[in-house]
Design an enzyme around this catalytic site. Structure first.
Site, PDB file in Angstrom:
ATOM      1  N   CYS A  26      -0.143 -24.822   2.825  1.00 43.26           N
ATOM      2  CA  CYS A  26       0.430 -23.481   2.683  1.00 43.26           C
ATOM      3  C   CYS A  26      -0.602 -22.363   2.855  1.00 43.26           C
ATOM      4  O   CYS A  26      -0.226 -21.210   3.093  1.00 43.26           O
ATOM      5  CB  CYS A  26       1.121 -23.345   1.330  1.00 43.26           C
ATOM      6  SG  CYS A  26       2.406 -24.591   1.055  1.00 43.26           S
ATOM      7  N   HIS A  59       2.142 -16.052   0.314  1.00 41.23           N
ATOM      8  CA  HIS A  59       2.851 -17.253   0.730  1.00 41.23           C
ATOM      9  C   HIS A  59       4.237 -17.239   0.113  1.00 41.23           C
ATOM     10  O   HIS A  59       4.407 -16.961  -1.075  1.00 41.23           O
ATOM     11  CB  HIS A  59       2.076 -18.502   0.281  1.00 41.23           C
ATOM     12  CG  HIS A  59       2.872 -19.757   0.329  1.00 41.23           C
ATOM     13  ND1 HIS A  59       3.568 -20.157   1.439  1.00 41.23           N
ATOM     14  CD2 HIS A  59       3.108 -20.718  -0.618  1.00 41.23           C
ATOM     15  CE1 HIS A  59       4.185 -21.298   1.190  1.00 41.23           C
ATOM     16  NE2 HIS A  59       3.923 -21.655  -0.051  1.00 41.23           N
ATOM     17  N   ASN A  84      10.761 -21.748   2.193  1.00 43.70           N
ATOM     18  CA  ASN A  84       9.319 -21.992   2.149  1.00 43.70           C
ATOM     19  C   ASN A  84       8.928 -22.751   3.406  1.00 43.70           C
ATOM     20  O   ASN A  84       9.291 -23.908   3.589  1.00 43.70           O
ATOM     21  CB  ASN A  84       8.984 -22.801   0.893  1.00 43.70           C
ATOM     22  CG  ASN A  84       7.503 -23.078   0.747  1.00 43.70           C
ATOM     23  OD1 ASN A  84       6.745 -23.095   1.700  1.00 43.70           O
ATOM     24  ND2 ASN A  84       7.071 -23.349  -0.488  1.00 43.70           N
TER      25      ASN A  84
END
Length: 320
Positions: free
Chosen positions: A118, A246, A276
């Site tokens: 990520c 993020h 996500n």
């Protein structure tokens, strides 16, 4: 002693690729054990994109990358390096980046992949900025791309309802003045098993996550990283115009913004519609901000990537 000239670096182009198929909570609910209402209340996510078989990582990366080069208004022959951040390719080698550079038509580009999950895009952006500043490259194409939908287990709603697919790309170019601040990064490998891809009893590999620990770690650790990234850029949090973290889930984004005393209207939230997307989430959110017309070129944007590893990186950039 070696002598070399240093330059400034900036983001000169941005672009994205979002898979055509948009998946709603209502579509996912019959496949798992929770309701659409639970999904939205727990994560803030209403929809996410799932890639088709034809929309593989190379295809998505090349589509976003080609548009980013056009956005930067540069000759493809002037792209000297291509970096693709991804953690979800099943094929171990070769990497994604060489094929992406070839498909786009970047004849002079070096190419490599980077896996910081990520935090992959923010790591890659730092590598690109360093290459440009040291004169190793005139322009660098940076792509964050993931296909997490093929790694999620319907029996695990904590991951099944969160993750989506997509690609975001940026071109980093030489500049007369700094446009990308120094990266502040780190890792906590002692907790590498908190989030990752593991084999389950059925013999298949899936994303697994200890959600409460990820929440506690990210909301406790990242505010300090954010302040240090501002200090490295020679500014304070009060100088930040936009916050692009993020896109883990809505709860983490809101808690981070509150802990940093940033007003909600200055926080970019792409997770509601996109889910996500791991390494793709920061460039997807940054591009959404640019395309919205709400930002002005030159504004200060705080980028913050964090996730599996555990890895993290943050930097301040000027809005292209």
């Amino acid at each position: 002693m070696f002598e070399f000239e240093t330059y400034g670096s900036r983001i000169s182009g941005l672009a994205v690729y979002r898979p055509a198929r948009l998946v709603s909570n209502e579509e996912l609910a019959p496949l798992t054990t929770v309701s659409p209402q639970w999904m939205e209340s727990r994560t803030g996510i209403r929809t996410r994109h799932h890639a088709s078989e034809e929309e593989d990582l190379v295809t998505m990366s090349a589509a976003a990358g080609e548009k980013a080069v056009v956005s930067a208004d540069i000759d493809p022959g002037e792209v000297d390096l291509t970096i693709v951040a991804s953690a979800t390719r099943r094929r171990r080698m070769p990497g994604i980046a060489p094929e992406v550079a070839s498909r786009i038509g970047l004849p002079n580009s070096g190419a490599y992949d980077l896996n910081a999950v990520c935090a992959g895009f923010t790591y890659s952006l730092a590598m690109a900025s360093n290459a440009v500043r040291l004169g190793e490259a005139r322009n660098v194409l940076v792509v964050g791309a993931e296909r997490t939908s093929e790694w999620i287990d319907p029996a695990d709603p904590d991951t099944f309802v969160i993750f989506g697919d997509g690609a975001g790309a940026a071109v980093v170019s030489r500049s007369d003045r700094p446009g990308i601040g120094p990266a502040v990064w780190g890792s906590d490998g002692a907790r590498h098993d908190v989030l990752g891809i593991t084999e389950k009893a059925d013999g298949r590999e899936y994303v697994t996550m200890n959600g409460p620990l990820v929440y506690k770690w990210s909301t406790a650790t990242m505010p300090d990283v954010a302040h240090r990234a501002c200090a490295a850029a020679g500014i304070t949090m009060q100088d930040i115009d936009w916050f692009v973290p993020h896109q883990a889930n809505n709860r983490i984004i809101k808690t981070l913004a509150a802990n940093l005393d940033l007003p909600p209207e200055r926080v970019v939230n792409d997770v509601v519609d996109t889910g996500n997307t791991s390494a793709a989430s920061v460039p997807l959110a940054l591009s959404r901000l640019k395309d919205s017309g709400r930002s002005t070129p030159g504004e200060n944007v705080l980028l913050l990537g964090f996730g599996a590893g555990l890895t993290y990186a943050g930097q301040v950039v000027r809005m292209p």
